[in-house]
Design a protein around this motif. Structure first.
Motif, PDB file in Angstrom:
ATOM      1  N   VAL A  32       0.856  -1.180   0.000  1.00 24.35           N
ATOM      2  CA  VAL A  32       0.000   0.000   0.000  1.00 24.35           C
ATOM      3  C   VAL A  32       0.892   1.230   0.000  1.00 24.35           C
ATOM      4  O   VAL A  32       1.698   1.415   0.923  1.00 24.35           O
ATOM      5  CB  VAL A  32      -0.938   0.042   1.218  1.00 24.35           C
ATOM      6  N   VAL A  33       0.769   2.056  -1.026  1.00 27.96           N
ATOM      7  CA  VAL A  33       1.542   3.297  -1.133  1.00 27.96           C
ATOM      8  C   VAL A  33       0.661   4.446  -0.673  1.00 27.96           C
ATOM      9  O   VAL A  33      -0.417   4.676  -1.229  1.00 27.96           O
ATOM     10  CB  VAL A  33       2.008   3.530  -2.585  1.00 27.96           C
ATOM     11  N   ASP A  34       1.105   5.155   0.349  1.00 23.78           N
ATOM     12  CA  ASP A  34       0.270   6.215   0.919  1.00 23.78           C
ATOM     13  C   ASP A  34       1.160   7.340   1.429  1.00 23.78           C
ATOM     14  O   ASP A  34       2.253   7.093   1.951  1.00 23.78           O
ATOM     15  CB  ASP A  34      -0.569   5.649   2.071  1.00 23.78           C
ATOM     16  N   CYS A  35       0.675   8.580   1.284  1.00 20.53           N
ATOM     17  CA  CYS A  35       1.513   9.717   1.681  1.00 20.53           C
ATOM     18  C   CYS A  35       1.026  10.441   2.930  1.00 20.53           C
ATOM     19  O   CYS A  35       1.765  11.227   3.524  1.00 20.53           O
ATOM     20  CB  CYS A  35       1.644  10.713   0.529  1.00 20.53           C
ATOM     21  N   ASP A  36      -0.224  10.211   3.356  1.00 15.05           N
ATOM     22  CA  ASP A  36      -0.772  10.987   4.471  1.00 15.05           C
ATOM     23  C   ASP A  36      -1.048  10.167   5.727  1.00 15.05           C
ATOM     24  O   ASP A  36      -1.166  10.714   6.818  1.00 15.05           O
ATOM     25  CB  ASP A  36      -2.085  11.668   4.039  1.00 15.05           C
ATOM     26  N   GLY A  37      -1.192   8.865   5.613  1.00 15.71           N
ATOM     27  CA  GLY A  37      -1.600   8.026   6.737  1.00 15.71           C
ATOM     28  C   GLY A  37      -2.805   7.211   6.331  1.00 15.71           C
ATOM     29  O   GLY A  37      -3.723   7.737   5.686  1.00 15.71           O
ATOM     30  N   LEU A 122       4.009   1.536   2.432  1.00 15.38           N
ATOM     31  CA  LEU A 122       5.146   2.324   1.954  1.00 15.38           C
ATOM     32  C   LEU A 122       4.748   3.783   1.889  1.00 15.38           C
ATOM     33  O   LEU A 122       3.788   4.148   1.198  1.00 15.38           O
ATOM     34  CB  LEU A 122       5.574   1.810   0.572  1.00 15.38           C
ATOM     35  N   ARG A 123       5.469   4.646   2.614  1.00 16.00           N
ATOM     36  CA  ARG A 123       5.139   6.069   2.638  1.00 16.00           C
ATOM     37  C   ARG A 123       5.715   6.763   1.411  1.00 16.00           C
ATOM     38  O   ARG A 123       6.921   6.691   1.157  1.00 16.00           O
ATOM     39  CB  ARG A 123       5.697   6.705   3.923  1.00 16.00           C
ATOM     40  N   GLY A 124       4.842   7.442   0.658  1.00 13.23           N
ATOM     41  CA  GLY A 124       5.292   8.157  -0.525  1.00 13.23           C
ATOM     42  C   GLY A 124       4.148   8.356  -1.509  1.00 13.23           C
ATOM     43  O   GLY A 124       2.991   8.027  -1.220  1.00 13.23           O
ATOM     44  N   ARG A 125       4.464   8.909  -2.666  1.00 17.68           N
ATOM     45  CA  ARG A 125       3.473   9.138  -3.725  1.00 17.68           C
ATOM     46  C   ARG A 125       3.781   8.218  -4.896  1.00 17.68           C
ATOM     47  O   ARG A 125       4.928   8.150  -5.359  1.00 17.68           O
ATOM     48  CB  ARG A 125       3.493  10.602  -4.187  1.00 17.68           C
ATOM     49  N   GLY A 126       2.762   7.515  -5.372  1.00 14.03           N
ATOM     50  CA  GLY A 126       2.971   6.551  -6.454  1.00 14.03           C
ATOM     51  C   GLY A 126       2.488   7.054  -7.795  1.00 14.03           C
ATOM     52  O   GLY A 126       1.548   7.840  -7.870  1.00 14.03           O
ATOM     53  N   LYS A 139       4.657  -1.269 -13.762  1.00 15.79           N
ATOM     54  CA  LYS A 139       5.656  -0.624 -12.918  1.00 15.79           C
ATOM     55  C   LYS A 139       5.016   0.551 -12.193  1.00 15.79           C
ATOM     56  O   LYS A 139       4.311   1.374 -12.797  1.00 15.79           O
ATOM     57  CB  LYS A 139       6.842  -0.109 -13.754  1.00 15.79           C
ATOM     58  N   VAL A 140       5.255   0.627 -10.898  1.00 15.98           N
ATOM     59  CA  VAL A 140       4.804   1.753 -10.084  1.00 15.98           C
ATOM     60  C   VAL A 140       6.024   2.373  -9.433  1.00 15.98           C
ATOM     61  O   VAL A 140       6.787   1.693  -8.730  1.00 15.98           O
ATOM     62  CB  VAL A 140       3.808   1.301  -8.989  1.00 15.98           C
ATOM     63  N   VAL A 141       6.217   3.656  -9.662  1.00 12.16           N
ATOM     64  CA  VAL A 141       7.343   4.382  -9.061  1.00 12.16           C
ATOM     65  C   VAL A 141       6.832   5.135  -7.843  1.00 12.16           C
ATOM     66  O   VAL A 141       5.864   5.890  -7.934  1.00 12.16           O
ATOM     67  CB  VAL A 141       7.980   5.365 -10.062  1.00 12.16           C
ATOM     68  N   VAL A 142       7.489   4.908  -6.708  1.00 10.81           N
ATOM     69  CA  VAL A 142       7.095   5.548  -5.456  1.00 10.81           C
ATOM     70  C   VAL A 142       8.155   6.573  -5.067  1.00 10.81           C
ATOM     71  O   VAL A 142       9.334   6.234  -4.906  1.00 10.81           O
ATOM     72  CB  VAL A 142       6.939   4.509  -4.325  1.00 10.81           C
ATOM     73  N   ARG A 143       7.704   7.813  -4.931  1.00 12.99           N
ATOM     74  CA  ARG A 143       8.628   8.895  -4.555  1.00 12.99           C
ATOM     75  C   ARG A 143       8.389   9.257  -3.094  1.00 12.99           C
ATOM     76  O   ARG A 143       7.286   9.657  -2.717  1.00 12.99           O
ATOM     77  CB  ARG A 143       8.406  10.115  -5.445  1.00 12.99           C
ATOM     78  N   ALA A 144       9.412   9.110  -2.274  1.00  9.49           N
ATOM     79  CA  ALA A 144       9.317   9.420  -0.845  1.00  9.49           C
ATOM     80  C   ALA A 144       9.461  10.920  -0.618  1.00  9.49           C
ATOM     81  O   ALA A 144       9.829  11.678  -1.527  1.00  9.49           O
ATOM     82  CB  ALA A 144      10.391   8.662  -0.080  1.00  9.49           C
ATOM     83  N   ALA A 145       9.187  11.350   0.602  1.00  8.79           N
ATOM     84  CA  ALA A 145       9.240  12.778   0.936  1.00  8.79           C
ATOM     85  C   ALA A 145      10.647  13.346   0.762  1.00  8.79           C
ATOM     86  O   ALA A 145      10.807  14.532   0.454  1.00  8.79           O
ATOM     87  CB  ALA A 145       8.755  12.991   2.370  1.00  8.79           C
ATOM     88  N   ASP A 146      11.683  12.512   0.946  1.00  3.33           N
ATOM     89  CA  ASP A 146      13.059  12.991   0.804  1.00  3.33           C
ATOM     90  C   ASP A 146      13.538  12.988  -0.641  1.00  3.33           C
ATOM     91  O   ASP A 146      14.700  13.304  -0.920  1.00  3.33           O
ATOM     92  CB  ASP A 146      14.003  12.155   1.675  1.00  3.33           C
TER      93      ASP A 146
END
Length: 482
Positions: A32-37, A122-126, A139-146
């Motif tokens: 699960v890719v999620d950026c807010d909780g 997984l924390r980030g935006r997909g 393919k899913v690319v997940v970009r983290a806050a950093d």
């Protein structure tokens, strides 16, 4: 070696986390890719917070409107000349701190459930990367806050990214005086004069809540009445209640702009009128979170509104890509999002699945009184979409309502002529969200008004009105009345 199906879910709201639970239960490898909780807007900024705030407002309304009639005496030290002063007040800062605490706790509980089921969070935006590979994977690319990125390979992807508040170019929220519905929980003091722009479900709920908490509320509606998408009889009851309690309801008044002038807010209407208040809440709809995700490049068709097109088993136009929740624009309800997400996983993983049937969805407007609906509507009947007989019974005739001092509300049921099968219903009452359930069961299971009428109800109870409406429909069926 046994092959494990890989599922990537982008978005952790009801559509996403419910899908994750199902997929994990069915043996898939789930991320699960999620950026807010987890819980998404439903838990963090929408349903859970707003209904928690409304729960406090509901207590205030019940006390203010019923305590004298019910014979309750409140002793205080208000001087005689100010005896009409409000006896009960609210600490909005404390209310909002509780709101945020409960929302966060619910999010943590959901995260624990999902991880316990075996899914990875997984924390980030997909975003989707390109078209489907020859082996059918995505393919899913997940970009983290950093800024770091991780690429995931998935056999199926579920998009459940929800939406965000729509903004008017000339009425942008500043988080202090001009607010959207995600920002109201940062207020520490009750708005003295609140202008609510938008009379849909969100606008009506917040307008009613803040009115009950003690704000002077002006509700700006661009339509003829509040809640234009709801049952007209129900909307008329609510608007009457709003006005009776002192709310300024401005119909046919479209807001053009809102701006701060010192510690005040000026809202300019399209006809040139200007209204002022201490705060303004913009509740003018939502925009789907579908931009910047590579959807169209991946073959996912978007509607003109930006919503993702799906069929009744949550498939998009791209093979192996599903979508659920507010981003699809099907029905902005947490229950529908969850069902869409579950259906998507059942379908892809080969489990038994039934297509989404919106005619069995029950929904509720958490105003006071609440408005609950299920199945076909008055508009469907009036527009000839379905041939149905209708009976509406005011709650004023219900003995339990009389005991509780309830004056406003009704029960309305729609049934098919001839067979008497229940196809829809409306309940306007305190806790209508609980009272609609027996009608929902009837709609979902094709029960008849005779079956509803013959079931025992407690006396006295508000649910007795549901049986009484069913009896009236059954009698009219036998006598041939319409």
């Amino acid at each position: 070696m046994e092959y494990v199906t890989r599922i990537v879910i982008i978005g952790g709201g009801p559509g996403g986390y419910e899908a994750a639970l199902v997929a994990a239960q069915l043996g898939a490898e789930v991320t699960v890719v999620d950026c807010d909780g987890l819980g998404g807007a439903s838990v963090l900024t929408d349903c859970v917070p707003s209904k928690t705030l409304i729960a406090t407002a509901e207590v205030m309304t019940t006390f203010d409107s019923s305590y004298e009639e019910l014979g309750i005496i409140v002793a205080d030290d208000t001087p005689p000349l100010e005896q009409s002063a409000r006896v009960v007040g609210v600490d909005l800062g404390k209310v909002n701190r509780r709101v945020k605490r409960l929302a966060l706790a619910q999010s943590h509980d959901i995260t624990a459930s999902v991880t316990r089921a075996g899914a990875r969070v997984l924390r980030g935006r997909g975003r989707l990367e390109g078209m489907q590979a020859l082996d059918g994977s995505r393919k899913v690319v997940v970009r983290a806050a950093d800024g770091s990125e991780e690429t995931l390979t998935a056999d199926a992807v579920l998009i459940a990214t929800g939406g965000h508040p729509r903004e008017l170019p000339d009425a942008l929220p500043d988080g202090e005086r001009i607010l959207n519905w995600t920002q109201v929980y940062d207020l520490n003091e009750l708005p003295e004069e609140l202008i609510v722009v938008g009379s849909g479900v969100t606008g009506a709920e917040f307008a009613g809540a803040y009115q009950a908490l003690g704000s002077r509320v002006t509700l700006v509606s661009s339509r003829d009445r509040v809640l234009p998408g709801e049952d007209p009889d129900a909307a008329a009851v609510l608007e009457d209640v709003f006005r009776r309690r002192g709310m300024n309801v401005m119909g046919r008044s479209r807001a053009q702009s809102a701006k701060r002038v010192g510690d005040r807010v000026e809202v300019t209407l399209s006809d040139g009128r200007v209204i002022t208040g201490s705060h303004c809440l913009m509740a003018v709809g939502a925009v789907p979170n579908s931009a910047g995700m590579g959807l169209e490049d991946a073959g996912v068709r978007l509607r003109e509104s930006g919503h993702i097109w799906t069929d009744k088993v949550s498939r998009t136009t791209a093979p192996g890509v599903y979508a659920a929740g507010d981003v699809t624009g099907v029905f902005a309800l947490a229950s529908v999002a969850a069902m869409q997400g579950r259906i998507a996983m059942y379908h892809f993983l080969g489990d038994a699945v039934a297509p989404l049937n919106l005619k069995t969805v029950s929904s509720n407007v958490f105003t006071d009184p609440e408005i609950a609906t299920v199945g076909y509507t008055q508009a469907d009947v009036d527009g000839g979409k379905i041939d149905a007989r209708v009976v509406k019974l005011p709650l004023l005739r219900n003995p339990r309502a009389k005991m509780q001092g309830i004056r406003d509300g009704f029960v309305k049921i729609f049934c098919r002529p001839g067979t008497g099968i229940v196809v829809g219903g409306v309940v306007v009452a305190p806790r209508a969200s609980e009272l609609i359930h027996p009608i929902s069961i009837a709609v979902d299971n094709n029960l008849t008004v005779e079956q509803i009428a013959n079931a025992f109800t407690v006396y006295p109870s508000l649910s007795g009105s549901i049986a009484e409406v069913a009896r009236q429909l059954h009698t009219r069926k036998e006598t041939g009345e319409s």
